[in-house]
Scaffold this motif. Structure first.
Motif, PDB file in Angstrom:
ATOM      1  N   GLY A  16       2.636  -3.774   1.023  1.00 35.84           N
ATOM      2  CA  GLY A  16       1.489  -3.744   1.917  1.00 35.84           C
ATOM      3  C   GLY A  16       1.625  -2.821   3.104  1.00 35.84           C
ATOM      4  O   GLY A  16       2.615  -2.102   3.274  1.00 35.84           O
ATOM      5  N   ALA A  17       0.593  -2.846   3.967  1.00 37.01           N
ATOM      6  CA  ALA A  17       0.504  -1.962   5.126  1.00 37.01           C
ATOM      7  C   ALA A  17       1.302  -2.512   6.299  1.00 37.01           C
ATOM      8  O   ALA A  17       1.273  -3.713   6.579  1.00 37.01           O
ATOM      9  N   ALA A  51      -4.894  -1.851   6.470  1.00 33.76           N
ATOM     10  CA  ALA A  51      -4.112  -1.006   7.370  1.00 33.76           C
ATOM     11  C   ALA A  51      -3.574  -1.898   8.481  1.00 33.76           C
ATOM     12  O   ALA A  51      -4.097  -2.985   8.734  1.00 33.76           O
ATOM     13  N   ALA A  52      -2.535  -1.426   9.147  1.00 33.42           N
ATOM     14  CA  ALA A  52      -1.865  -2.275  10.135  1.00 33.42           C
ATOM     15  C   ALA A  52      -1.599  -1.528  11.431  1.00 33.42           C
ATOM     16  O   ALA A  52      -1.459  -0.305  11.460  1.00 33.42           O
ATOM     17  N   ALA A  53      -1.522  -2.297  12.503  1.00 36.68           N
ATOM     18  CA  ALA A  53      -1.034  -1.868  13.805  1.00 36.68           C
ATOM     19  C   ALA A  53       0.138  -2.789  14.146  1.00 36.68           C
ATOM     20  O   ALA A  53       0.429  -3.723  13.401  1.00 36.68           O
ATOM     21  N   PRO A  54       0.851  -2.554  15.256  1.00 33.24           N
ATOM     22  CA  PRO A  54       2.040  -3.382  15.535  1.00 33.24           C
ATOM     23  C   PRO A  54       1.782  -4.887  15.586  1.00 33.24           C
ATOM     24  O   PRO A  54       2.590  -5.673  15.090  1.00 33.24           O
ATOM     25  N   LYS A  80      -3.428   6.158  12.717  1.00 25.46           N
ATOM     26  CA  LYS A  80      -2.441   5.817  13.751  1.00 25.46           C
ATOM     27  C   LYS A  80      -1.153   5.289  13.119  1.00 25.46           C
ATOM     28  O   LYS A  80      -0.048   5.583  13.588  1.00 25.46           O
ATOM     29  N   ALA A  81      -1.305   4.502  12.052  1.00 25.47           N
ATOM     30  CA  ALA A  81      -0.115   3.988  11.350  1.00 25.47           C
ATOM     31  C   ALA A  81       0.690   5.142  10.753  1.00 25.47           C
ATOM     32  O   ALA A  81       1.923   5.165  10.848  1.00 25.47           O
ATOM     33  N   GLY A  88       1.683   2.494   5.726  1.00 25.09           N
ATOM     34  CA  GLY A  88       0.589   2.033   6.568  1.00 25.09           C
ATOM     35  C   GLY A  88      -0.700   1.732   5.852  1.00 25.09           C
ATOM     36  O   GLY A  88      -1.729   1.479   6.497  1.00 25.09           O
ATOM     37  N   TYR A  89      -0.692   1.704   4.503  1.00 31.20           N
ATOM     38  CA  TYR A  89      -1.949   1.526   3.761  1.00 31.20           C
ATOM     39  C   TYR A  89      -1.684   0.895   2.408  1.00 31.20           C
ATOM     40  O   TYR A  89      -0.662   1.159   1.764  1.00 31.20           O
ATOM     41  N   TYR A  90      -2.633   0.062   1.973  1.00 27.06           N
ATOM     42  CA  TYR A  90      -2.612  -0.507   0.619  1.00 27.06           C
ATOM     43  C   TYR A  90      -4.053  -0.671   0.163  1.00 27.06           C
ATOM     44  O   TYR A  90      -4.945  -0.983   0.962  1.00 27.06           O
TER      45      TYR A  90
END
Length: 767
Positions: free
Chosen positions: A54-55, A157-160, A330-331, A142-144
């Motif tokens: 995953g992201a 997508a993810a951030a911290p 950003k990721a 950073g992506y799935y």
């Protein structure tokens, strides 16, 4: 089912990334490497890499990832050979066994009738899980993305501290997003709360305790609360909660939660429409809406381990709008910055993919666990804030002291300070006088053996990484080796006593190094002596290490001798564990009969290893105790054999594919071994500054150091056949040592090798 090797760029998302430039190394990352828990494919119950696809972002709190299974030894909640998905969770663990934990806040897009049970892999239609076409599954840093069989495309997508899901629905009267608040990889959260705060947002929490299984099915003592604040792009008009009546006398460990009785009760949950606030033992939330063809509906959520307010702040600071592509970009930028700490030239496309994916896997943990405002959950159950360090969690001690933390001392020394501070302050917060050996969200799990935190502290101190309370860290280290050690008897008895004795002897030596550093001579002498305890389990008649009973007698020697798995050893055999005397290689060699005999035995150890490097009785790269062994040839005056075997291992044990890791990733350790070895360096003994040298996989490696400095490792004439170092220079001067000091690396400069097809037996022999 046989897992198929993915092509080097099959995971690349067409049209998502701009043209690759020299700084764009994130495109080499393939999150599917190691993403299987299959014991059948591994040939052993431990399974394969156990990574998740995953992201995520470097060392982030949030990982938005598909989950295909709740039960079994499936810590990442995902295994590539599975063909249905039960949802997309916001927290995951990477590469561990022992049932695992996290996998919280499970989100699933659905249509038609509401189902409250996930269903099973065997019967996905019995619940809200959905089958999917593997060809639609994509993952990158950073992506799935995946398209479910209901023709719903799911992207993440993810951030911290937050994550975003983008769902593209077909035309439908009853489309839905549902969130299973009870779900947990290794069991269930035991209590949940959800509140609708406005027409676009919900928030709440999920309490996870040992009674609900989780880490070690409760034996890992993991106890944490996940707080969330989630927002929807489509208004909440037709929403509700499902609530399961779990009897008070029902056990809720993993085996109970996945039982037919329990799941039947979940499938019969009460559905309460329009409820704005609810607390219960097994809750879920849903929102229904009509969709047009290809309509996009998004969800974003902030996560905190401190408070709902923290989760809300985390989301508001990081993900203010509905720009999914912006979060994704950003990721990617964060990954490019992190991965660019090491740049490689040369090598094949597969080797670059394996290298950067390995580096990626070393940058997932120890993850941040403090909110954007600096608050973190303390071991005392209270919120704390530190201005001196970043609070981190998931310290897989027995694994990561060998390669992962030594790698971080080079590329991210601040993280090492953070981890030590996190462990030292945790002891204070929990009112413990020793260091935890395997920490997960403040849990003193006791998992595995030894005193790995003492090794990490000694290694950091020796390398000048000292941004922690040295006095307190030293006292905790001494207390740890006194509480968990060989003691005055000089060995640990019992069925796995050989592993314990050797590991404890090493960390006693580490304590001695710390005692020397702080000037306590009596302790230095005491622990140096205890560091020799490995000799107490060497049977001169058998010519090898052997476990003892408490009365000192030997435990019966098995028919298969030192090849017997679990004979005195944890997840290994005496042939593998017996080489673990990193603190006194010369003493070990003398005990074993001298240099030539040991070299011959080591060569036998490697030549009998199967080519695929899967779990075996010889050099078992799938498990950590042997990870330093290829480098022992350097210590034995045969550095060309270190070069031969490290290049063999990097070639045969690591690949660009789902089966690309021969054993559990173990929170960065398996990958860190590759990163270091592919660069041409690796320690034998963390706690001293000597770094062994070996044949680099790449023609040039550039390590970005602090203060704008860099260290370059150049291998001229390097190839798949030219694997032997012929000669070397360090900063232009001839260099004939098979090792380099950590301080020379961190000072910056250039180490240059000339490579050839035949061993140069006169190189690397200078002491």
């Amino acid at each position: 089912m046989k897992l198929k090797l993915l092509g080097a760029l099959s995971f690349f998302i067409a049209g998502t990334l701009a043209a690759v430039n020299a700084q764009d190394v994130a495109h080499y990352v393939n999150p599917f490497i190691g993403a299987s828990t299959s014991s059948a494919a591994a040939g052993v119950y431990h399974g394969l890499g156990k990574t998740f696809p995953g992201a995520d972002v470097p060392f982030g709190m949030v990982q938005v990832s598909p989950n295909t299974i709740t039960g079994g030894d499936n810590a990442p909640g995902y295994s590539y050979e599975h063909t249905s998905i039960e949802g997309f969770a916001f927290t995951q663990m990477s590469g561990v066994g022992w049932y695992g934990d996290l996998g919280n806040f499970l989100v699933m897009p659905t249509m038609g009738d509401l189902k409250t049970s996930a269903g099973t892999l065997q019967k996905p239609d019995s619940g809200y899980r959905q089958a999917f076409d593997k060809k639609t599954e994509k993952a990158s840093a950073g992506y799935y993305a995946v398209t479910l069989n209901d023709n719903i495309k799911a992207e993440m997508a993810a951030a911290p501290h937050s994550g975003m899901l983008r769902f593209t629905f077909p035309q439908n009267k009853r489309s839905r997003i549902q969130i299973d608040l009870a779900r947990r990889v290794g069991g269930t959260s035991t209590l949940q709360y959800v509140k609708v705060v406005n027409d676009h947002a919900i928030e709440g929490w999920m309490k996870c305790t040992p009674d609900g299984g989780g880490w070690g099915n409760g034996d890992g003592h993991a106890e944490y609360t996940v707080y969330f604040h989630a927002e929807f792009s489509k208004p909440l008009k037709n929403y509700g909660v499902w609530s399961v009546d779990i009897p008070d006398d029902w056990s809720r460990k993993l085996e109970d939660v996945i039982s037919a009785r329990y799941q039947e009760r979940v499938a019969q949950a009460q559905v309460i429409k329009g409820v704005k606030e609810k607390e219960g033992k097994h809750l879920g939330f849903y929102t229904e809406f009509e969709t047009t063809a290809n309509e996009v509906v998004q969800l974003k959520a902030g996560i905190s381990f401190v408070s709902i307010d923290g989760a809300r702040k985390n989301l508001q600071q990081e993900t203010k709008d509905w720009n999914f592509d912006g979060v994704h970009q950003k990721a990617i930028a964060l990954w490019n910055k992190a991965l660019s700490k090491i740049k490689v030239d040369g090598g094949t496309e597969e080797e670059k993919t394996v290298f950067y994916t390995s580096l990626y896997h070393t940058m997932l943990d120890p993850r941040i666990v403090q909110d954007v405002d600096g608050q973190y959950p303390g071991g005392d159950g209270k919120a704390h804030r530190s201005a001196m360090f970043t609070k981190r969690t998931i310290f897989s001690g027995w694994d990561v002291f060998r390669s992962q933390m030594p790698l971080q001392t080079i590329v991210n020394p601040t993280l090492v300070n953070d981890m030590i501070n996190s462990l030292v302050t945790l002891a204070d917060e929990k009112n413990k006088n020793y260091l935890e050996r395997w920490e997960l969200l403040n849990a003193y799990s006791g998992c595995m053996l030894g005193n790995p935190a003492v090794s990490v502290i000694a290694d950091a101190y020796a390398k000048g990484i000292r941004g922690f309370d040295v006095k307190k860290a030293y006292q905790l280290s001494v207390n740890s080796v006194e509480k968990f050690g060989n003691g005055e008897r000089g060995y640990t008895a019992g069925s796995v006593g050989l592993s314990y004795t050797l590991e404890y002897a090493y960390t006693d030596w580490c304590a001695a190094q710390l005692a020397k550093a702080v000037g306590i001579k009596a302790d230095q002498d005491k622990y140096m002596k205890r560091g020799q305890a490995y000799k107490n389990l060497f049977d001169s008649e058998k010519g090898w290490f052997r476990p003892r009973e408490e009365d000192g007698s030997w435990i019966a020697w098995p028919d298969s001798g030192r090849l017997k798995q679990w004979y005195g050893c944890m997840e290994s055999n005496p042939y593998q564990q017996g080489w673990f005397v990193p603190q006194d290689v010369d003493g070990m060699v003398a005990l074993m009969g001298g240099r030539e005999k040991v070299v011959a035995d080591l060569e036998n150890f490697f030549t009998k290893t199967p080519k695929n490097m899967m779990w075996n009785d010889y050099y078992n790269h799938a498990n950590e105790p042997v990870h330093h062994v290829p480098y022992l040839f350097n210590r034995l005056g045969k550095p060309w054999l270190t070069q031969k075997w490290t290049r063999t291992i990097t070639r045969d044990a690591y690949h660009n594919g789902v089966e690309g890791l021969v054993g559990n990733e173990d929170v960065g350790q398996m990958s860190a071994w590759y990163v270091l070895s592919a660069m041409g360096i690796h320690p034998v003994c963390p706690g001293e500054t000597r770094q062994e040298l070996t044949s680099p996989v790449f023609n040039k490696v550039t390590i970005a150091l602090d203060k704008g400095k860099a260290f370059n490792i150049v291998a001229k004439n390097n190839s798949a056949t030219n694997i032997y170092i012929q000669k070397a220079t360090l900063n232009g001067k001839p260099y004939n040592k098979s090792y380099i000091d950590y301080r020379d690396i961190m000072a910056g400069g250039t180490l240059e090798f000339v490579m050839g097809a035949s061993p140069a037996k006169n190189w690397g022999l200078t002491k």
